[in-house]
Design a protein around this motif. Sequence first.
Motif, mmCIF file in Angstrom:
data_model
loop_
_atom_site.group_PDB
_atom_site.id
_atom_site.type_symbol
_atom_site.label_atom_id
_atom_site.label_comp_id
_atom_site.label_asym_id
_atom_site.label_seq_id
_atom_site.Cartn_x
_atom_site.Cartn_y
_atom_site.Cartn_z
ATOM 1 N N LEU A 152 0.805 -1.261 0.004
ATOM 2 C CA LEU A 152 -0.131 -0.060 -0.092
ATOM 3 C C LEU A 152 0.697 1.421 0.199
ATOM 4 C CD1 LEU A 152 -2.700 -0.813 2.488
ATOM 5 C CD2 LEU A 152 -3.331 -0.389 0.109
ATOM 6 N N LEU A 153 2.210 1.170 0.605
ATOM 7 C CA LEU A 153 2.874 2.464 0.498
ATOM 8 C C LEU A 153 3.604 2.494 -0.642
ATOM 9 C CD1 LEU A 153 4.649 2.032 4.201
ATOM 10 C CD2 LEU A 153 2.736 3.681 3.484
ATOM 11 N N LEU A 154 3.945 1.313 -1.181
ATOM 12 C CA LEU A 154 5.025 1.546 -2.466
ATOM 13 C C LEU A 154 4.543 2.411 -3.710
ATOM 14 C CD1 LEU A 154 6.166 -2.260 -2.724
ATOM 15 C CD2 LEU A 154 7.421 -0.261 -1.986
ATOM 16 N N PRO A 155 3.107 2.505 -4.070
ATOM 17 C CA PRO A 155 2.599 3.382 -5.050
ATOM 18 C C PRO A 155 2.952 4.816 -4.806
ATOM 19 C CG PRO A 155 0.996 1.814 -4.539
ATOM 20 C CD PRO A 155 1.902 1.496 -3.453
ATOM 21 N N TRP A 156 3.005 5.299 -3.513
ATOM 22 C CA TRP A 156 3.317 6.467 -2.922
ATOM 23 C C TRP A 156 4.779 7.062 -3.153
ATOM 24 C CZ3 TRP A 156 -1.299 8.280 -3.508
ATOM 25 C CH2 TRP A 156 -2.354 7.637 -3.133
ATOM 26 N N LEU A 157 5.621 5.638 -2.904
ATOM 27 C CA LEU A 157 7.038 5.980 -3.002
ATOM 28 C C LEU A 157 7.592 5.420 -4.136
ATOM 29 C CD1 LEU A 157 7.762 4.558 0.664
ATOM 30 C CD2 LEU A 157 7.404 6.937 -0.025
ATOM 31 N N ALA A 158 7.150 5.265 -5.319
ATOM 32 C CA ALA A 158 7.558 4.574 -6.358
ATOM 33 C C ALA A 158 8.451 5.221 -7.222
ATOM 34 C CB ALA A 158 6.354 4.287 -7.388
ATOM 35 N N SER A 159 8.342 6.700 -7.176
ATOM 36 C CA SER A 159 9.146 7.644 -7.895
ATOM 37 C C SER A 159 10.353 7.730 -7.129
ATOM 38 C CB SER A 159 8.654 8.813 -8.221
ATOM 39 O OG SER A 159 8.366 9.835 -7.076
ATOM 40 N N HIS A 160 10.652 7.614 -5.957
ATOM 41 C CA HIS A 160 11.754 7.597 -5.201
ATOM 42 C C HIS A 160 12.337 6.334 -4.806
ATOM 43 C CE1 HIS A 160 10.253 11.618 -4.245
ATOM 44 N NE2 HIS A 160 9.345 11.051 -3.860
ATOM 45 N N LEU A 161 12.030 5.274 -5.528
ATOM 46 C CA LEU A 161 12.782 3.561 -5.278
ATOM 47 C C LEU A 161 13.345 3.365 -6.293
ATOM 48 C CD1 LEU A 161 9.722 2.144 -3.134
ATOM 49 C CD2 LEU A 161 11.599 3.104 -2.330
ATOM 50 N N ARG A 162 14.609 2.518 -6.151
ATOM 51 C CA ARG A 162 15.150 1.958 -7.161
ATOM 52 C C ARG A 162 15.067 0.194 -7.108
ATOM 53 N NH1 ARG A 162 21.503 2.320 -8.807
ATOM 54 N NH2 ARG A 162 21.461 0.699 -10.419
ATOM 55 N N GLU A 163 14.583 -0.419 -7.984
ATOM 56 C CA GLU A 163 14.221 -1.717 -7.848
ATOM 57 C C GLU A 163 15.422 -2.554 -7.349
ATOM 58 O OE1 GLU A 163 11.811 -0.359 -11.688
ATOM 59 O OE2 GLU A 163 13.840 0.041 -10.574
ATOM 60 N N SER A 164 16.446 -2.517 -7.802
ATOM 61 C CA SER A 164 17.810 -3.210 -7.243
ATOM 62 C C SER A 164 17.924 -2.769 -5.829
ATOM 63 C CB SER A 164 19.060 -2.953 -7.943
ATOM 64 O OG SER A 164 19.197 -1.611 -7.951
ATOM 65 N N VAL A 165 17.782 -1.678 -5.290
ATOM 66 C CA VAL A 165 17.885 -1.535 -3.708
ATOM 67 C C VAL A 165 16.786 -2.161 -3.132
ATOM 68 C CG1 VAL A 165 18.001 0.414 -2.167
ATOM 69 C CG2 VAL A 165 19.076 0.673 -4.273
ATOM 70 N N VAL A 166 15.730 -2.074 -3.271
ATOM 71 C CA VAL A 166 14.413 -2.595 -2.726
ATOM 72 C C VAL A 166 14.506 -4.223 -2.736
ATOM 73 C CG1 VAL A 166 11.960 -3.048 -2.604
ATOM 74 C CG2 VAL A 166 12.843 -1.042 -3.038
ATOM 75 N N ILE A 167 14.899 -4.718 -3.644
ATOM 76 C CA ILE A 167 15.314 -6.143 -3.762
ATOM 77 C C ILE A 167 16.384 -6.755 -3.067
ATOM 78 C CG2 ILE A 167 15.472 -8.175 -5.313
ATOM 79 C CD1 ILE A 167 14.156 -6.658 -7.433
ATOM 80 N N GLY A 168 17.441 -6.102 -3.029
ATOM 81 C CA GLY A 168 18.646 -6.367 -2.207
ATOM 82 C C GLY A 168 18.525 -6.540 -0.702
ATOM 83 N N THR A 169 17.905 -5.381 -0.325
ATOM 84 C CA THR A 169 17.470 -4.854 0.956
ATOM 85 C C THR A 169 16.515 -6.247 1.394
ATOM 86 O OG1 THR A 169 17.880 -2.855 0.762
ATOM 87 C CG2 THR A 169 16.729 -3.556 2.750
ATOM 88 N N ALA A 170 15.523 -6.365 0.744
ATOM 89 C CA ALA A 170 14.695 -7.560 1.220
ATOM 90 C C ALA A 170 15.204 -8.854 1.297
ATOM 91 C CB ALA A 170 13.640 -7.564 0.330
ATOM 92 N N MET A 171 16.312 -9.324 0.416
ATOM 93 C CA MET A 171 16.903 -10.444 0.550
ATOM 94 C C MET A 171 17.731 -10.685 2.009
ATOM 95 S SD MET A 171 17.962 -10.949 -3.353
ATOM 96 C CE MET A 171 18.446 -12.938 -3.525
ATOM 97 N N LEU A 172 18.573 -9.687 2.144
ATOM 98 C CA LEU A 172 19.221 -9.594 3.244
ATOM 99 C C LEU A 172 18.265 -9.669 4.403
ATOM 100 C CD1 LEU A 172 22.032 -6.895 2.529
ATOM 101 C CD2 LEU A 172 22.222 -9.237 2.799
ATOM 102 N N ALA A 173 17.309 -8.951 4.597
ATOM 103 C CA ALA A 173 16.427 -8.947 5.521
ATOM 104 C C ALA A 173 15.725 -10.480 5.743
ATOM 105 C CB ALA A 173 15.144 -7.919 5.603
ATOM 106 N N THR A 174 15.228 -10.866 4.846
ATOM 107 C CA THR A 174 14.639 -12.430 4.767
ATOM 108 C C THR A 174 15.798 -13.355 5.359
ATOM 109 O OG1 THR A 174 13.485 -11.869 2.856
ATOM 110 C CG2 THR A 174 13.683 -14.317 3.552
ATOM 111 N N ALA A 175 17.208 -13.334 5.162
ATOM 112 C CA ALA A 175 17.894 -14.149 5.588
ATOM 113 C C ALA A 175 18.041 -13.923 7.055
ATOM 114 C CB ALA A 175 19.386 -13.951 5.015
ATOM 115 N N LEU A 176 18.066 -12.980 7.513
ATOM 116 C CA LEU A 176 18.168 -12.596 8.944
ATOM 117 C C LEU A 176 16.923 -13.175 9.706
ATOM 118 C CD1 LEU A 176 19.622 -9.090 9.220
ATOM 119 C CD2 LEU A 176 20.620 -11.322 9.793
#
Length: 392
Positions: free
Chosen positions: A259-283
Amino acid sequence: MNPQLRSVLWRLIAAQICLHACMTGFRMAAPLMALREGYSPVAVGVLLALFALAPVFMALPAGRYADRRGLRKPVMLSVGVASAGAALSVAFPVFPMLCLTALTCGAGTGMAMIALQRHVGRLAHGPTELKQVFSWMAIGPSISNFLGPFLAGLMIDSFGFRAAFLLLALLPSLAWYGVRHTVEHEPVAPELRQASGSSWNLLKDKGFRQLMMINWMLSSCWDVHTFLVPVLGHERGLSATVIGTILGAFALAATAIRLLLPWLASHLRESVVIGTAMLATALLFAAYPMVHAAWAMGTLSVLLGFALGSVQPMIMSSLHQMTPHHRHGEALGLRAMAINGSSVVMPLMFGSAGALIGVGAVFWLVGAVVGLGSPLAWRLPAPSAEAPQRMP
């Protein structure tokens, strides 16, 4: 995003919810019934794998069919297949019939999702709008991942398994109301289809290959959570409602972040979001086996939902920018085939590994793979508005 596009999106989201909730409800209820009947975790792994077996073989044909026929015909066929398969378990609630229902629900949902994703991707204009529309569309499966297990668990505890199966069997028929008046896109010209060659030549692009590998790793994490939480809950004596609520908390968290992502879309880079999510998932996977209370499992489930819930819109945005418009269905078919192929193999491996080394070790192993694979995400090429036409 203009109001007309938003109105179309909400109708398509409703259709997604109805179809996907049928499958997610069965994915929780059917294994739970099997466990209560005395079947082993390996048998449960086989049952869960069947939800993804049919889409492995039909994903590429379904993608090309969506390129030729658009949205309405694939969805109508999907509704018929899913409803008929679910009704079989209402009439005959036994393990072999649950396996057949898993096949048909997986097939119907898989075909519909490819057609819906292709249609929505062609509605968007530019990278920012792609991230916005796929963030909104990703809310549908998030809601159904909560709604299906929660309703199934509630019905099981209140009225039994057959009543839960009946409720789930009625859901797909409602999906048709969301798409019946949708305006179709221009069909793909036959000469473009013939000139494109095999679907496999999409994999010649390095960025597309990396994206498929990342998507496989993260979808495996989703499968681990879906498969092992009912096993953990059963071992710890939790009720069906509590197990469904833990899985539902994951889905609600995924919905909240989307729900938050559409409002933040113009400020997000795909690679940064995906990489951060992978590290968080591992932890989070490292911590999951060490908690035993239902509230602690629910907390980790919420945090994992935040991490994994942010990924799909970014992957879908990247995929649509990496592939030409006339091959979106094929690209989505390849993605679905990889995900569902993993979902066939991985539950079998999870069940066998869980019996051999324990459920906790499976969490740790998968978390380690995802953490070590996170550099792939950071090296993804930055998509541009011109990217959709750069592949043959």
